[in-house]
Write a protein that holds these residues in place. Structure first.
Motif, PDB file in Angstrom:
ATOM      1  N   GLY A  54       0.797  -1.219   0.000  1.00  0.00           N
ATOM      2  CA  GLY A  54       0.000   0.000   0.000  1.00  0.00           C
ATOM      3  C   GLY A  54       0.828   1.267   0.000  1.00  0.00           C
ATOM      4  N   LEU A  55       2.060   1.175  -0.492  1.00  0.00           N
ATOM      5  CA  LEU A  55       2.965   2.320  -0.510  1.00  0.00           C
ATOM      6  C   LEU A  55       3.315   2.681  -1.947  1.00  0.00           C
ATOM      7  CD1 LEU A  55       5.351   1.075   2.317  1.00  0.00           C
ATOM      8  CD2 LEU A  55       3.773   3.007   2.508  1.00  0.00           C
ATOM      9  N   ARG A  56       3.423   3.968  -2.219  1.00  0.00           N
ATOM     10  CA  ARG A  56       3.912   4.410  -3.524  1.00  0.00           C
ATOM     11  C   ARG A  56       5.393   4.739  -3.345  1.00  0.00           C
ATOM     12  NH1 ARG A  56       0.719  10.217  -4.127  1.00  0.00           N
ATOM     13  NH2 ARG A  56       1.447  11.116  -2.147  1.00  0.00           N
ATOM     14  N   VAL A  57       6.188   4.273  -4.275  1.00  0.00           N
ATOM     15  CA  VAL A  57       7.628   4.271  -4.071  1.00  0.00           C
ATOM     16  C   VAL A  57       8.353   4.969  -5.204  1.00  0.00           C
ATOM     17  CG1 VAL A  57       7.948   2.011  -5.194  1.00  0.00           C
ATOM     18  CG2 VAL A  57       9.609   2.797  -3.483  1.00  0.00           C
ATOM     19  N   ALA A  58       9.470   5.602  -4.866  1.00  0.00           N
ATOM     20  CA  ALA A  58      10.394   6.167  -5.846  1.00  0.00           C
ATOM     21  C   ALA A  58      11.796   5.690  -5.486  1.00  0.00           C
ATOM     22  CB  ALA A  58      10.330   7.689  -5.838  1.00  0.00           C
ATOM     23  N   TYR A  59      12.611   5.541  -6.499  1.00  0.00           N
ATOM     24  CA  TYR A  59      13.990   5.094  -6.296  1.00  0.00           C
ATOM     25  C   TYR A  59      14.947   6.226  -6.642  1.00  0.00           C
ATOM     26  CZ  TYR A  59      18.379   2.571  -6.973  1.00  0.00           C
ATOM     27  OH  TYR A  59      19.685   2.161  -6.913  1.00  0.00           O
ATOM     28  N   VAL A  60      15.856   6.515  -5.725  1.00  0.00           N
ATOM     29  CA  VAL A  60      16.881   7.543  -5.935  1.00  0.00           C
ATOM     30  C   VAL A  60      18.218   6.830  -6.133  1.00  0.00           C
ATOM     31  CG1 VAL A  60      18.052   9.545  -4.953  1.00  0.00           C
ATOM     32  CG2 VAL A  60      15.610   9.168  -4.484  1.00  0.00           C
ATOM     33  N   GLY A  61      18.774   6.918  -7.310  1.00  0.00           N
ATOM     34  CA  GLY A  61      20.027   6.234  -7.602  1.00  0.00           C
ATOM     35  C   GLY A  61      21.245   7.046  -7.201  1.00  0.00           C
ATOM     36  N   GLY A  62      22.390   6.369  -7.110  1.00  0.00           N
ATOM     37  CA  GLY A  62      23.661   7.048  -6.915  1.00  0.00           C
ATOM     38  C   GLY A  62      24.058   7.327  -5.490  1.00  0.00           C
TER      39      GLY A  62
END
Length: 237
Positions: free
Chosen positions: A211-219
Motif C-alpha cells: 500500500g505504498l507508492r515508491v520512488a527510487y533515488v540512484g547514486g
C-alpha cells in the motif's frame, strides 16, 4: 563484531553522518514537518546518533543485544527496542521509518519482504515516509566478488577480507576479521551472511503490495541507491 563494527566501517570510509543527512533531506522533500523517526535494524546506533540531531524524536529496533548495548551508549536519549523487523508491532506511529545498510535483504523472499513493508506502513503517520537502503539488486550484483581492507582505529588494527558468491538469487558472503590490539593480542573470527538479491522490480512490487507508492533515488548510499515511499491514496492504515 559489535565492538568493532562502527569504527571498522568508518575507518573503511563509510560516512554515517553524510548518509543520515541525505536521508533526512530526501524525506523532508516529501514531508517537511517530519519529526519522529524509527530506525529499523539500527545496529550500534551509527546512523541513529546522527538522526538524533536531525529529528526531534528517534527510536531504534535491533535484534542483537550486543549491538543494542552499544546503541544505548551512543544514543542515550533514544528509546531502543529489541526485536525482529518481521514481528514489528510497537503500537505507535512515526513520521519516518528507516532501514539502512542493506539490512532489508535479510528477508528471504518477496512474501517476507512485502509483509515487513506492510508492518512499516502500519507504523507510519498519515504523511509518513519509509526510507530503505537496499542491498545490491539481482541485476547489478557481482558474482565471485572478493574485497579486503586493513585499517587502524585507536589502538586497534583490523583486517577485513570478504568473499561473496551468488547462488540463485542469494548472495552468500563470508567475512574474515583479524583484530590486533596492544596488550590484548590478535583475534580472528568469521561471519557468514545470506542476503537476498531482489530485483529492483521486486522491491517496487513489494512496496505497492504494502500500500505504498515508491520512488527510487540512484547514486546514493555507496551506489546502492535509496527507496523512498509513502502511503498511496487509499492505502492501508
Amino acid at each position: 563484531m559489535a565492538e568493532i563494527y562502527q569504527s571498522l566501517h568508518e575507518a573503511r570510509g563509510k560516512d554515517y553522518r553524510a548518509e543520515a543527512v541525505t536521508v533526512a533531506d530526501l524525506v523532508r522533500a516529501r514531508n517537511e514537518e517530519a519529526d519522529s523517526l524509527l530506525d529499523v535494524a539500527c545496529g550500534t546506533g551509527a546512523h541513529l546518533r546522527h538522526f538524533a540531531g536531525l529529528f526531534g524524536t528517534v527510536e531504534g529496533l535491533e535484534l542483537s543485544e550486543a549491538m543494542l548495548v552499544r546503541a544505548r551508549a551512543a544514543v542515550p536519549a533514544a528509546v531502543l527496542h529489541r526485536g525482529d523487523m518481521r514481528d514489528l508491532d510497537l503500537n505507535r506511529r512515526y513520521d519516518v521509518i528507516t532501514c539502512m545498510f542493506g539490512s532489508i535483504a535479510y528477508m528471504k523472499d518477496a512474501g517476507e519482504l512485502t509483509s515487513v513493508l506492510r508492518a512499516f506502513a502500519a507504523h507510519l503517520t498519515p504523511r509518513g515516509v519509509v526510507a530503505i537502503d537496499p542491498w545490491w539488486f539481482l541485476e547489478t550484483a557481482l558474482d565471485h566478488h572478493v574485497s579486503g581492507d586493513t585499517v587502524t582505529a585507536g589502538p586497534r588494527t583490523m583486517t577485513r577480507v570478504s568473499s561473496t558468491e551468488r547462488v540463485g538469487n542469494t548472495s552468500h558472503m563470508t567475512v574474515h576479521y583479524v583484530v590486533a590490539e596492544p596488550g590484548v593480542g590478535v583475534e580472528h573470527f568469521v561471519e557468514r551472511h545470506a542476503l537476498t538479491l531482489f530485483t529492483r522490480a521486486e522491491y517496487e512490487e513489494a512496496f505497492r503490495r504494502a500500500g505504498l507508492r515508491v520512488a527510487y533515488v540512484g547514486g546514493v548510499q555507496s551506489g546502492r541507491g535509496l527507496f523512498l515511499a509513502d502511503r498511496a491514496p487509499g492505502g492501508r492504515g
